[in-house]
Design a protein around this motif. Structure first.
Motif, short mmCIF file in Angstrom:
data_model
loop_
_atom_site.label_atom_id
_atom_site.label_comp_id
_atom_site.label_asym_id
_atom_site.label_seq_id
_atom_site.Cartn_x
_atom_site.Cartn_y
_atom_site.Cartn_z
N ASP A 478 80.12 16.09 80.94
CA ASP A 478 79.71 16.78 82.17
C ASP A 478 79.89 15.87 83.39
O ASP A 478 80.34 16.31 84.45
CB ASP A 478 78.24 17.20 82.08
N GLU A 479 79.54 14.60 83.22
CA GLU A 479 79.64 13.67 84.33
C GLU A 479 81.09 13.31 84.64
O GLU A 479 81.44 13.09 85.79
CB GLU A 479 78.85 12.40 84.00
N ARG A 480 81.93 13.28 83.61
CA ARG A 480 83.32 12.88 83.83
C ARG A 480 84.19 14.01 84.36
O ARG A 480 84.97 13.82 85.29
CB ARG A 480 83.90 12.35 82.51
N ASP A 481 84.05 15.19 83.76
CA ASP A 481 84.95 16.30 84.07
C ASP A 481 84.30 17.40 84.89
O ASP A 481 84.98 18.36 85.28
CB ASP A 481 85.49 16.91 82.77
N GLY A 482 83.00 17.31 85.13
CA GLY A 482 82.32 18.39 85.84
C GLY A 482 81.67 19.34 84.87
O GLY A 482 82.20 19.64 83.80
N ARG A 483 80.51 19.84 85.24
CA ARG A 483 79.71 20.66 84.34
C ARG A 483 80.42 21.97 83.97
O ARG A 483 80.49 22.34 82.80
CB ARG A 483 78.36 20.97 84.99
N LEU A 484 80.96 22.70 84.99
CA LEU A 484 81.57 24.00 84.72
C LEU A 484 82.79 23.86 83.83
O LEU A 484 82.94 24.59 82.84
CB LEU A 484 81.94 24.68 86.04
N THR A 485 83.67 22.91 84.14
CA THR A 485 84.88 22.70 83.34
C THR A 485 84.54 22.34 81.91
O THR A 485 85.11 22.86 80.94
CB THR A 485 85.74 21.60 83.97
N THR A 486 83.58 21.45 81.77
CA THR A 486 83.20 21.00 80.42
C THR A 486 82.59 22.15 79.61
O THR A 486 82.93 22.34 78.44
CB THR A 486 82.20 19.84 80.51
N ARG A 487 81.68 22.92 80.24
CA ARG A 487 81.02 23.98 79.50
C ARG A 487 82.01 25.05 79.05
O ARG A 487 81.91 25.57 77.94
CB ARG A 487 79.92 24.60 80.36
N LEU A 488 82.97 25.38 79.89
CA LEU A 488 83.96 26.38 79.49
C LEU A 488 84.83 25.86 78.36
O LEU A 488 85.09 26.56 77.37
CB LEU A 488 84.83 26.75 80.70
N ARG A 489 85.29 24.63 78.47
CA ARG A 489 86.16 24.07 77.44
C ARG A 489 85.44 23.85 76.12
O ARG A 489 85.99 24.11 75.04
CB ARG A 489 86.73 22.73 77.93
N GLU A 490 84.18 23.40 76.19
CA GLU A 490 83.45 23.05 74.97
C GLU A 490 82.69 24.23 74.38
O GLU A 490 81.98 24.07 73.39
CB GLU A 490 82.48 21.91 75.26
N SER A 491 82.83 25.42 74.96
CA SER A 491 82.10 26.57 74.45
C SER A 491 82.72 27.16 73.20
O SER A 491 82.08 27.95 72.50
CB SER A 491 82.03 27.66 75.53
N ASN A 492 83.96 26.78 72.88
CA ASN A 492 84.66 27.38 71.75
C ASN A 492 85.41 26.34 70.95
O ASN A 492 85.65 25.21 71.42
CB ASN A 492 85.62 28.47 72.24
N THR A 493 85.80 26.72 69.75
CA THR A 493 86.45 25.79 68.83
C THR A 493 87.94 25.59 69.11
O THR A 493 88.53 24.66 68.58
CB THR A 493 86.29 26.29 67.38
N LEU A 494 88.52 26.46 69.94
CA LEU A 494 89.96 26.36 70.21
C LEU A 494 90.28 25.28 71.24
O LEU A 494 91.29 24.58 71.12
CB LEU A 494 90.50 27.71 70.69
N THR A 495 89.43 25.14 72.26
CA THR A 495 89.73 24.20 73.34
C THR A 495 88.83 22.98 73.35
O THR A 495 89.00 22.10 74.19
CB THR A 495 89.60 24.93 74.70
#
Length: 585
Positions: A478-495
């Protein structure tokens, strides 16, 4: 509420050190009840443990559905559950004095010793019965621990006869005389077995017989350096003194196995000095639990990663323990176990063969059936029947005391047994713990309800939460890439950058462990995803032996609770995927 899986788990503590430390969020010392949240696999309903100082005690479902107490270091326990199994942990800390802490630890230790004694007594009865069965011609011989380390028909290696000559004065014929018959008095079978094993040990020593071909391990690392050679020579001298003492003390009734082990280690040291490469005794019994070929094929990447880690540990232990002085017996046993595991995993990954994993660090005890020359004593058949009956009675007693009976009248499981042991340790824990938890109360077999009782009934000074490994990594990102970007990317197993899909986790798309209100919607998507994967699995079944179908079925099973706001599945890691997850940090 967890079934013990011996294969691959004994290396977890080694991996914890090899992969580097995790953040020490929990403070050392004290006493704390531990709640392990649910996830796929064993303990899918959660798990409970007790931390006493830096040790953790917890019951697991072992062989024959009995509850076996386990004691591990806190770092190992946390690495296994919080990192590899990606489970959040909660610790309810209690401020207790040193006396209370020691009393609880002593009680759990006594349970450990009791369970070990029970298993040892059953094994002893089995060996006595096997001896008499051999005299009756029902089996080829009596299993003898550590006798399988040697090859009785091979030529002596260099230096072996010189060792026999140095110990010649201790090798008296009167010391190895085997009784002509097995008496009917109590303990006679045990004494005969010991005499048989001692005679075999003395023959292996006196005739200079070498280790069996598969009873030693070539340790990884460079050629022996000067300090390592000095350590091995000092080890040999110490082993020679130990063998001389064992041969001299005729009153000791159990000297055959330590004599065989000492001789095996001496032979391994001799081979090391002769070849310039470190060789160690293989401590694993041939009949150890093993990971089958089919499972090996699925986990080849993990096995290879584990082997790499263990190779590094062996090199580190070599440097620390072989420093010019004779290594302590415990350190030598640890080095043997590390090298044996490294070889097992390497062979499994490269040669597609079963992987033995007996669990704890072991004293070498590979069995060999030794022929019994004595005739059957009078009443041998009846005695065998009596021994088997006594063995069954001990097993029945163990089943009565340590049985797992979650849905029966007693409702015993890992959680309730933990509570009973704590209460037995303190008598009335009202004073030391500020209250009392009743493990037999309604629904207290459920780890979550038990932990809530701990929080409400005991004098808990603080509750500590340790987030799961994936969520800790996500918070860092979250601190490195931003909260929104991280949450979207880490919400699923594909990305996801921190999680790699694993077959044991089943087929799913979205993580729901950090969601509540949207959980049913995401669970429905996961259920559809698993259903689609299962339909594809119908076509791939002839080629993957139904692996995709099994994965889809598991994915669908753990998606159903999400429809009702309940999360179980959180994803897991292993030795192959964990380094990749840390690379994202």
């Amino acid at each position: 509420m967890r079934r013990r899986i011996p294969v691959m788990l004994a290396g977890v503590g080694l991996l914890a050190v090899a992969l580097g430390p995790v953040r020490a969020d929990a403070s050392d010392g004290g006493l704390a009840f531990v709640h392990v949240e649910a996830n796929v696999g064993g303990a899918s309903g959660g798990h409970s443990a007790l931390r006493v100082g830096d040790r953790v005690y917890h019951y697991q479902l072992g062989d024959e559905r009995l509850l076996d107490l386990d004691r591990v270091d806190w770092d190992v326990f946390r690495f296994r559950y919080n990192v590899l199994e990606n489970r959040p942990l909660k610790l309810a800390h209690l401020d207790v004095d040193a006396r209370t802490q020691r009393t609880v630890a002593d009680r759990f230790t006594s349970v450990l010793l009791r369970q070990r004694r029970e298993r040892a007594e059953m094994a002893e009865l089995g060996r006595d019965a096997a001896l008499l069965e051999a005299t009756l011609g029902r089996r080829s011989g009596v299993p003898t621990p550590a006798a399988g380390l040697f090859d009785p028909g091979a030529e002596p290696p260099p230096g072996a006869l010189a060792l026999a000559e140095r110990l010649r004065s201790a090798l008296g014929a009167d010391r190895i005389a085997l009784p002509e018959a097995i008496e009917s008095t109590p303990g006679a079978a045990q004494r005969y077995r010991e005499a048989l094993a001692l005679g075999f040990a003395v023959r292996m020593l006196g005739d200079g017989r070498p280790l069996a071909r598969d009873a030693w391990v070539a340790a990884p690392g460079a050629a022996l350096d000067a300090p390592e050679r000095a350590s091995l020579r000092a080890l040999q001298r110490g082993l020679e003194d130990a063998m001389a003492r064992l041969l001299a003390v005729r009153a000791r009734p159990d000297r055959a196995q330590p004599l065989l082990v000492a001789l095996a280690r001496h032979r391994a040291a001799e081979r090391s000095l002769a070849t310039g490469r470190l060789h160690l005794v293989d401590p694993f019994p041939a009949e150890a639990p093993s990971l089958g070929r089919r499972e090996v094929r699925k986990r080849r990447a993990e096995l290879s990663a584990v082997a790499d880690f263990l190779d590094e540990r062996v090199r580190g232990e070599r440097s620390a323990r072989l420093n010019g002085e004779a290594p302590h017996e415990h350190d030598l046993a640890r080095l043997e176990a590390l090298a044996a595991r490294a070889r097992e995993y390497r062979r499994g990954a490269e040669e597609d063969r079963p992987v033995r994993e007996p669990g704890d660090v072991l004293v070498p005890r590979r069995n060999r059936d030794l022929a019994v020359p004595a005739p059957a004593p009078p009443g041998a058949s009846a005695r065998v029947a009596a021994l088997r009956e006594e063995h069954d009675a001990l097993r029945a007693a163990r089943e009565t005391h340590w049985h797992y009976d979650l849905f029966g009248r007693s409702g015993e499981n890992c959680v309730t047994q933990l509570g009973h042991t704590v209460n037995e340790a303190l008598g009335d824990p009202q004073g030391p713990l500020g209250g009392r938890v009743d493990p037999d109360a309604w629904l207290r077999f459920w780890p979550l309800m038990f932990f809530r009782d701990v929080e409400e009934q005991l004098a808990v000074s603080r509750v500590e939460a340790l987030p799961a490994h994936r969520l800790r990594l996500r918070a860092d990102l979250d601190e490195r890439d931003g909260r929104l970007t991280t949450r979207l990317r880490e919400s699923n197993t594909l990305t996801s950058a921190v999680y790699t899909p694993r077959e044991p986790d089943g087929s799913f798309l979205f993580f729901t462990d950090d969601l509540l209100l949207p959980r049913p919607l995401f669970g429905a998507v996961n259920l559809l995803w698993a259903t689609g994967d299962g339909m594809l699995g119908l076509f791939t079944a002839p080629f993957d032996r139904g692996a995709r179908l099994v994965r889809a079925g598991k994915g669908a099973l753990f998606s159903v609770p999400e429809l009702f706001f309940v999360n179980i599945r959180k994803g897991t890691f292993d030795a192959a995927t964990l380094p990749a997850s840390r690379g994202a940090d």
